[in-house]
Design a protein around this motif. Structure first.
Motif, PDB file in Angstrom:
ATOM      1  N   PRO A 130     -10.114  23.750  61.578  1.00  0.00           N
ATOM      2  CA  PRO A 130     -10.092  22.376  62.099  1.00  0.00           C
ATOM      3  C   PRO A 130      -9.568  21.380  61.067  1.00  0.00           C
ATOM      4  CG  PRO A 130     -12.147  23.435  62.672  1.00  0.00           C
ATOM      5  CD  PRO A 130     -11.440  24.344  61.707  1.00  0.00           C
ATOM      6  N   HIS A 131      -8.842  20.384  61.541  1.00  0.00           N
ATOM      7  CA  HIS A 131      -8.212  19.384  60.677  1.00  0.00           C
ATOM      8  C   HIS A 131      -9.229  18.636  59.815  1.00  0.00           C
ATOM      9  CE1 HIS A 131      -5.986  15.640  59.724  1.00  0.00           C
ATOM     10  NE2 HIS A 131      -5.033  16.518  59.499  1.00  0.00           N
ATOM     11  N   GLN A 132     -10.439  18.417  60.310  1.00  0.00           N
ATOM     12  CA  GLN A 132     -11.422  17.681  59.518  1.00  0.00           C
ATOM     13  C   GLN A 132     -11.830  18.446  58.270  1.00  0.00           C
ATOM     14  OE1 GLN A 132     -12.559  19.119  62.418  1.00  0.00           O
ATOM     15  NE2 GLN A 132     -14.703  19.589  62.288  1.00  0.00           N
ATOM     16  N   GLN A 133     -11.533  19.754  58.211  1.00  0.00           N
ATOM     17  CA  GLN A 133     -11.810  20.542  57.013  1.00  0.00           C
ATOM     18  C   GLN A 133     -10.617  20.574  56.065  1.00  0.00           C
ATOM     19  OE1 GLN A 133     -13.258  24.449  58.078  1.00  0.00           O
ATOM     20  NE2 GLN A 133     -14.711  23.622  59.541  1.00  0.00           N
ATOM     21  N   ALA A 134      -9.536  19.892  56.418  1.00  0.00           N
ATOM     22  CA  ALA A 134      -8.307  19.919  55.616  1.00  0.00           C
ATOM     23  C   ALA A 134      -8.449  19.142  54.317  1.00  0.00           C
ATOM     24  CB  ALA A 134      -7.141  19.370  56.419  1.00  0.00           C
ATOM     25  N   LEU A 135      -9.046  17.979  54.382  1.00  0.00           N
ATOM     26  CA  LEU A 135      -9.132  17.131  53.208  1.00  0.00           C
ATOM     27  C   LEU A 135     -10.475  17.289  52.512  1.00  0.00           C
ATOM     28  CD1 LEU A 135      -7.472  13.900  54.618  1.00  0.00           C
ATOM     29  CD2 LEU A 135      -6.408  15.759  53.341  1.00  0.00           C
ATOM     30  N   SER A 144      -7.056  24.462  50.262  1.00  0.00           N
ATOM     31  CA  SER A 144      -6.064  25.538  50.153  1.00  0.00           C
ATOM     32  C   SER A 144      -6.074  26.467  51.376  1.00  0.00           C
ATOM     33  CB  SER A 144      -6.269  26.343  48.868  1.00  0.00           C
ATOM     34  OG  SER A 144      -7.552  26.930  48.854  1.00  0.00           O
ATOM     35  N   LYS A 145      -7.242  26.708  51.984  1.00  0.00           N
ATOM     36  CA  LYS A 145      -7.301  27.565  53.183  1.00  0.00           C
ATOM     37  C   LYS A 145      -6.568  26.908  54.349  1.00  0.00           C
ATOM     38  CE  LYS A 145     -11.648  29.941  52.229  1.00  0.00           C
ATOM     39  NZ  LYS A 145     -13.030  30.147  52.674  1.00  0.00           N
ATOM     40  N   TYR A 146      -6.752  25.601  54.494  1.00  0.00           N
ATOM     41  CA  TYR A 146      -6.066  24.867  55.561  1.00  0.00           C
ATOM     42  C   TYR A 146      -4.558  24.879  55.327  1.00  0.00           C
ATOM     43  CZ  TYR A 146      -4.639  21.094  58.660  1.00  0.00           C
ATOM     44  OH  TYR A 146      -4.014  20.354  59.631  1.00  0.00           O
ATOM     45  N   LYS A 147      -4.159  24.619  54.084  1.00  0.00           N
ATOM     46  CA  LYS A 147      -2.741  24.606  53.735  1.00  0.00           C
ATOM     47  C   LYS A 147      -2.099  25.967  54.017  1.00  0.00           C
ATOM     48  CE  LYS A 147      -1.396  22.228  50.063  1.00  0.00           C
ATOM     49  NZ  LYS A 147      -1.127  21.851  48.666  1.00  0.00           N
ATOM     50  N   LYS A 148      -2.799  27.053  53.676  1.00  0.00           N
ATOM     51  CA  LYS A 148      -2.284  28.407  53.909  1.00  0.00           C
ATOM     52  C   LYS A 148      -2.165  28.689  55.407  1.00  0.00           C
ATOM     53  CE  LYS A 148      -2.288  33.152  52.614  1.00  0.00           C
ATOM     54  NZ  LYS A 148      -1.190  33.448  53.473  1.00  0.00           N
ATOM     55  N   MET A 149      -3.199  28.304  56.181  1.00  0.00           N
ATOM     56  CA  MET A 149      -3.157  28.509  57.631  1.00  0.00           C
ATOM     57  C   MET A 149      -1.956  27.787  58.226  1.00  0.00           C
ATOM     58  SD  MET A 149      -4.721  26.850  60.967  1.00  0.00           S
ATOM     59  CE  MET A 149      -4.415  25.345  60.173  1.00  0.00           C
ATOM     60  N   GLN A 188     -14.225  16.206  42.144  1.00  0.00           N
ATOM     61  CA  GLN A 188     -15.316  15.626  41.354  1.00  0.00           C
ATOM     62  C   GLN A 188     -15.004  14.220  40.870  1.00  0.00           C
ATOM     63  OE1 GLN A 188     -15.871  18.595  38.341  1.00  0.00           O
ATOM     64  NE2 GLN A 188     -17.148  19.883  39.661  1.00  0.00           N
ATOM     65  N   ARG A 189     -13.728  13.897  40.739  1.00  0.00           N
ATOM     66  CA  ARG A 189     -13.319  12.558  40.286  1.00  0.00           C
ATOM     67  C   ARG A 189     -13.165  11.573  41.434  1.00  0.00           C
ATOM     68  NH1 ARG A 189      -8.537  14.617  36.475  1.00  0.00           N
ATOM     69  NH2 ARG A 189      -9.779  15.980  35.174  1.00  0.00           N
ATOM     70  N   GLY A 190     -13.379  12.035  42.652  1.00  0.00           N
ATOM     71  CA  GLY A 190     -13.250  11.167  43.811  1.00  0.00           C
ATOM     72  C   GLY A 190     -11.874  11.189  44.448  1.00  0.00           C
ATOM     73  N   GLY A 191     -10.980  12.009  43.904  1.00  0.00           N
ATOM     74  CA  GLY A 191      -9.639  12.135  44.481  1.00  0.00           C
ATOM     75  C   GLY A 191      -9.656  13.017  45.720  1.00  0.00           C
ATOM     76  N   VAL A 192      -8.693  12.840  46.569  1.00  0.00           N
ATOM     77  CA  VAL A 192      -8.594  13.605  47.816  1.00  0.00           C
ATOM     78  C   VAL A 192      -7.472  14.635  47.679  1.00  0.00           C
ATOM     79  CG1 VAL A 192      -8.156  13.445  50.302  1.00  0.00           C
ATOM     80  CG2 VAL A 192      -9.406  11.626  49.137  1.00  0.00           C
ATOM     81  N   TYR A 193      -7.738  15.843  48.143  1.00  0.00           N
ATOM     82  CA  TYR A 193      -6.731  16.901  48.132  1.00  0.00           C
ATOM     83  C   TYR A 193      -6.855  17.727  49.403  1.00  0.00           C
ATOM     84  CZ  TYR A 193     -10.453  20.170  46.863  1.00  0.00           C
ATOM     85  OH  TYR A 193     -11.595  20.942  46.871  1.00  0.00           O
ATOM     86  N   THR A 194      -5.794  18.488  49.706  1.00  0.00           N
ATOM     87  CA  THR A 194      -5.788  19.345  50.894  1.00  0.00           C
ATOM     88  C   THR A 194      -6.392  20.699  50.554  1.00  0.00           C
ATOM     89  OG1 THR A 194      -3.813  18.248  51.724  1.00  0.00           O
ATOM     90  CG2 THR A 194      -4.337  20.375  52.680  1.00  0.00           C
TER      91      THR A 194
END
Length: 121
Positions: free
Chosen positions: A14-19, A31-36, A23-29
């Motif tokens: 699900p897209h809500q699990q993408a982002l 890796s499982k979502y990106k691979k799918m 620990q620094r408060g930054g947002v990233y995608t």
């Protein structure tokens, strides 16, 4: 009228699990979502090339049946978002041209997969 039908093996994330937030408060995608998304894009591209299907530039109707492995992670609209993101540029030029969207949730414990049917309207 262009029409394309494909079956994609795998359980969409699900897209809500993408982002995710680090620990620094930054947002990233995630890796499982990106691979799918990469895997689905690759499979879509291969099948589109085999069927000589060109991305639909105008309005289209899309039907997506998602066979989830279980009820735990079965958020239908968020799972479809990732699939549609993977399909952009391959099945259609822009998702804003979707005139009709049909989503269906099913379960297949042994063989989670996605069935997509798209046609120009």
């Amino acid at each position: 009228m262009s029409q394309f039908i494909i079956l994609l093996a795998g359980n969409p994330i699900p897209h809500q699990q993408a982002l995710k937030i680090n620990q620094r408060g930054g947002v990233y995608t995630n890796s499982k979502y990106k691979k799918m998304k990469e895997d689905f894009s690759m499979l879509l591209r291969l099948e589109a090339n085999k069927q000589r299907f060109k991305p639909i530039k105008g309005d289209y109707s899309i039907s997506c049946t998602i066979y989830f492995q279980n009820r735990k992670h079965c958020d239908l609209d968020n799972a479809a978002k990732g699939i549609f993101d993977a399909a952009q540029g391959i099945l259609f030029s822009n998702d804003k041209n979707a005139a009709e969207i049909f989503l269906y949730r099913m379960y297949d414990k042994k063989n989670p997969h996605v069935e997509i049917q798209i046609e120009e309207i």
